[in-house]
Design a protein around this motif. Sequence first.
Motif, PDB file in Angstrom:
ATOM      1  N   HIS A  70       0.884  -1.168   0.000  1.00  0.00           N
ATOM      2  CA  HIS A  70       0.000   0.000   0.000  1.00  0.00           C
ATOM      3  C   HIS A  70       0.918   1.213   0.000  1.00  0.00           C
ATOM      4  O   HIS A  70       1.758   1.369   0.889  1.00  0.00           O
ATOM      5  N   LEU A  71       0.780   2.048  -1.023  1.00  0.00           N
ATOM      6  CA  LEU A  71       1.621   3.226  -1.199  1.00  0.00           C
ATOM      7  C   LEU A  71       0.824   4.480  -0.891  1.00  0.00           C
ATOM      8  O   LEU A  71      -0.296   4.640  -1.380  1.00  0.00           O
ATOM      9  N   SER A  72       1.379   5.349  -0.076  1.00  0.00           N
ATOM     10  CA  SER A  72       0.844   6.689   0.149  1.00  0.00           C
ATOM     11  C   SER A  72       1.913   7.652  -0.342  1.00  0.00           C
ATOM     12  O   SER A  72       3.043   7.649   0.158  1.00  0.00           O
ATOM     13  N   GLY A  73       1.566   8.455  -1.347  1.00  0.00           N
ATOM     14  CA  GLY A  73       2.537   9.363  -1.935  1.00  0.00           C
ATOM     15  C   GLY A  73       2.189  10.810  -1.666  1.00  0.00           C
ATOM     16  O   GLY A  73       1.019  11.198  -1.680  1.00  0.00           O
ATOM     17  N   SER A  74       3.210  11.616  -1.407  1.00  0.00           N
ATOM     18  CA  SER A  74       3.030  13.056  -1.221  1.00  0.00           C
ATOM     19  C   SER A  74       4.245  13.778  -1.789  1.00  0.00           C
ATOM     20  O   SER A  74       5.233  13.153  -2.155  1.00  0.00           O
ATOM     21  N   MET A  75       4.160  15.100  -1.853  1.00  0.00           N
ATOM     22  CA  MET A  75       5.201  15.908  -2.460  1.00  0.00           C
ATOM     23  C   MET A  75       5.734  16.917  -1.452  1.00  0.00           C
ATOM     24  O   MET A  75       4.954  17.549  -0.735  1.00  0.00           O
ATOM     25  N   VAL A  76       7.053  17.068  -1.404  1.00  0.00           N
ATOM     26  CA  VAL A  76       7.680  18.127  -0.621  1.00  0.00           C
ATOM     27  C   VAL A  76       7.967  19.257  -1.598  1.00  0.00           C
ATOM     28  O   VAL A  76       8.514  19.028  -2.678  1.00  0.00           O
ATOM     29  N   ARG A  77       7.588  20.457  -1.216  1.00  0.00           N
ATOM     30  CA  ARG A  77       7.822  21.633  -2.060  1.00  0.00           C
ATOM     31  C   ARG A  77       8.722  22.617  -1.324  1.00  0.00           C
ATOM     32  O   ARG A  77       8.706  22.683  -0.101  1.00  0.00           O
ATOM     33  N   ASP A  78       9.495  23.387  -2.094  1.00  0.00           N
ATOM     34  CA  ASP A  78      10.380  24.379  -1.484  1.00  0.00           C
ATOM     35  C   ASP A  78       9.576  25.633  -1.112  1.00  0.00           C
ATOM     36  O   ASP A  78       8.352  25.680  -1.293  1.00  0.00           O
ATOM     37  N   ALA A  79      10.270  26.654  -0.613  1.00  0.00           N
ATOM     38  CA  ALA A  79       9.614  27.877  -0.141  1.00  0.00           C
ATOM     39  C   ALA A  79       8.826  28.580  -1.243  1.00  0.00           C
ATOM     40  O   ALA A  79       7.843  29.270  -0.971  1.00  0.00           O
ATOM     41  N   GLU A  80       9.229  28.387  -2.484  1.00  0.00           N
ATOM     42  CA  GLU A  80       8.522  28.999  -3.618  1.00  0.00           C
ATOM     43  C   GLU A  80       7.396  28.119  -4.152  1.00  0.00           C
ATOM     44  O   GLU A  80       6.756  28.451  -5.151  1.00  0.00           O
ATOM     45  N   GLY A  81       7.210  26.967  -3.533  1.00  0.00           N
ATOM     46  CA  GLY A  81       6.151  26.055  -3.965  1.00  0.00           C
ATOM     47  C   GLY A  81       6.556  25.106  -5.075  1.00  0.00           C
ATOM     48  O   GLY A  81       5.721  24.376  -5.608  1.00  0.00           O
ATOM     49  N   GLN A  82       7.842  25.091  -5.421  1.00  0.00           N
ATOM     50  CA  GLN A  82       8.324  24.209  -6.471  1.00  0.00           C
ATOM     51  C   GLN A  82       8.571  22.801  -5.906  1.00  0.00           C
ATOM     52  O   GLN A  82       9.023  22.654  -4.765  1.00  0.00           O
ATOM     53  N   PRO A  83       8.291  21.768  -6.690  1.00  0.00           N
ATOM     54  CA  PRO A  83       8.522  20.393  -6.219  1.00  0.00           C
ATOM     55  C   PRO A  83       9.982  20.163  -5.847  1.00  0.00           C
ATOM     56  O   PRO A  83      10.892  20.557  -6.581  1.00  0.00           O
ATOM     57  N   SER A  84      10.191  19.552  -4.711  1.00  0.00           N
ATOM     58  CA  SER A  84      11.542  19.233  -4.238  1.00  0.00           C
ATOM     59  C   SER A  84      11.788  17.721  -4.321  1.00  0.00           C
ATOM     60  O   SER A  84      12.781  17.280  -4.854  1.00  0.00           O
ATOM     61  N   CYS A  85      10.852  16.950  -3.744  1.00  0.00           N
ATOM     62  CA  CYS A  85      10.968  15.495  -3.805  1.00  0.00           C
ATOM     63  C   CYS A  85       9.642  14.855  -3.431  1.00  0.00           C
ATOM     64  O   CYS A  85       8.796  15.485  -2.812  1.00  0.00           O
ATOM     65  N   PHE A  86       9.489  13.610  -3.823  1.00  0.00           N
ATOM     66  CA  PHE A  86       8.337  12.816  -3.431  1.00  0.00           C
ATOM     67  C   PHE A  86       8.651  12.108  -2.125  1.00  0.00           C
ATOM     68  O   PHE A  86       9.804  11.741  -1.876  1.00  0.00           O
ATOM     69  N   ILE A  87       7.631  11.884  -1.355  1.00  0.00           N
ATOM     70  CA  ILE A  87       7.749  11.007  -0.178  1.00  0.00           C
ATOM     71  C   ILE A  87       6.763   9.864  -0.387  1.00  0.00           C
ATOM     72  O   ILE A  87       5.589  10.095  -0.703  1.00  0.00           O
ATOM     73  N   ALA A  88       7.251   8.665  -0.261  1.00  0.00           N
ATOM     74  CA  ALA A  88       6.400   7.476  -0.403  1.00  0.00           C
ATOM     75  C   ALA A  88       6.453   6.686   0.894  1.00  0.00           C
ATOM     76  O   ALA A  88       7.526   6.334   1.359  1.00  0.00           O
ATOM     77  N   HIS A  89       5.288   6.457   1.450  1.00  0.00           N
ATOM     78  CA  HIS A  89       5.153   5.593   2.628  1.00  0.00           C
ATOM     79  C   HIS A  89       4.618   4.278   2.087  1.00  0.00           C
ATOM     80  O   HIS A  89       3.528   4.234   1.516  1.00  0.00           O
ATOM     81  N   ILE A  90       5.399   3.222   2.268  1.00  0.00           N
ATOM     82  CA  ILE A  90       5.066   1.928   1.670  1.00  0.00           C
ATOM     83  C   ILE A  90       4.886   0.896   2.765  1.00  0.00           C
ATOM     84  O   ILE A  90       5.765   0.710   3.604  1.00  0.00           O
ATOM     85  N   GLU A  91       3.721   0.250   2.760  1.00  0.00           N
ATOM     86  CA  GLU A  91       3.412  -0.784   3.742  1.00  0.00           C
ATOM     87  C   GLU A  91       3.216  -2.114   3.033  1.00  0.00           C
ATOM     88  O   GLU A  91       2.550  -2.194   2.003  1.00  0.00           O
ATOM     89  N   ASP A  92       3.787  -3.158   3.587  1.00  0.00           N
ATOM     90  CA  ASP A  92       3.599  -4.517   3.069  1.00  0.00           C
ATOM     91  C   ASP A  92       2.189  -4.969   3.428  1.00  0.00           C
ATOM     92  O   ASP A  92       1.785  -4.926   4.574  1.00  0.00           O
ATOM     93  N   ILE A  93       1.426  -5.367   2.408  1.00  0.00           N
ATOM     94  CA  ILE A  93       0.084  -5.880   2.688  1.00  0.00           C
ATOM     95  C   ILE A  93      -0.032  -7.316   2.218  1.00  0.00           C
ATOM     96  O   ILE A  93      -1.045  -7.915   2.182  1.00  0.00           O
TER      97      ILE A  93
END
Length: 93
Positions: A70-93
Amino acid sequence: GSFRWVNKALCRITGYPEQELTQLTFQDITFPGDLDSDLQEATRLLHGEISCYQMDKRYYAKDGHLIWVHLSGSMVRDAEGQPSCFIAHIEDI
């Protein structure tokens, strides 16, 4: 799509040591039938259309067997709102 940082749990789930996993992309280990929907959601996230997404998908473990996660994905953005990196929380189901 590369893994910048991985934790021990993801290494345990996938069977890859950290050094190997950080040389791969999520596309490399994603089951082909799940890749398009994952890429579509990641693109929507990148463009700010959504703030996060969740999905059940399959990864290939290092030994080749399929793992449901099960993947939960989100985005980290810099101070200007530009994409910096993805964060993926991954759980074994």
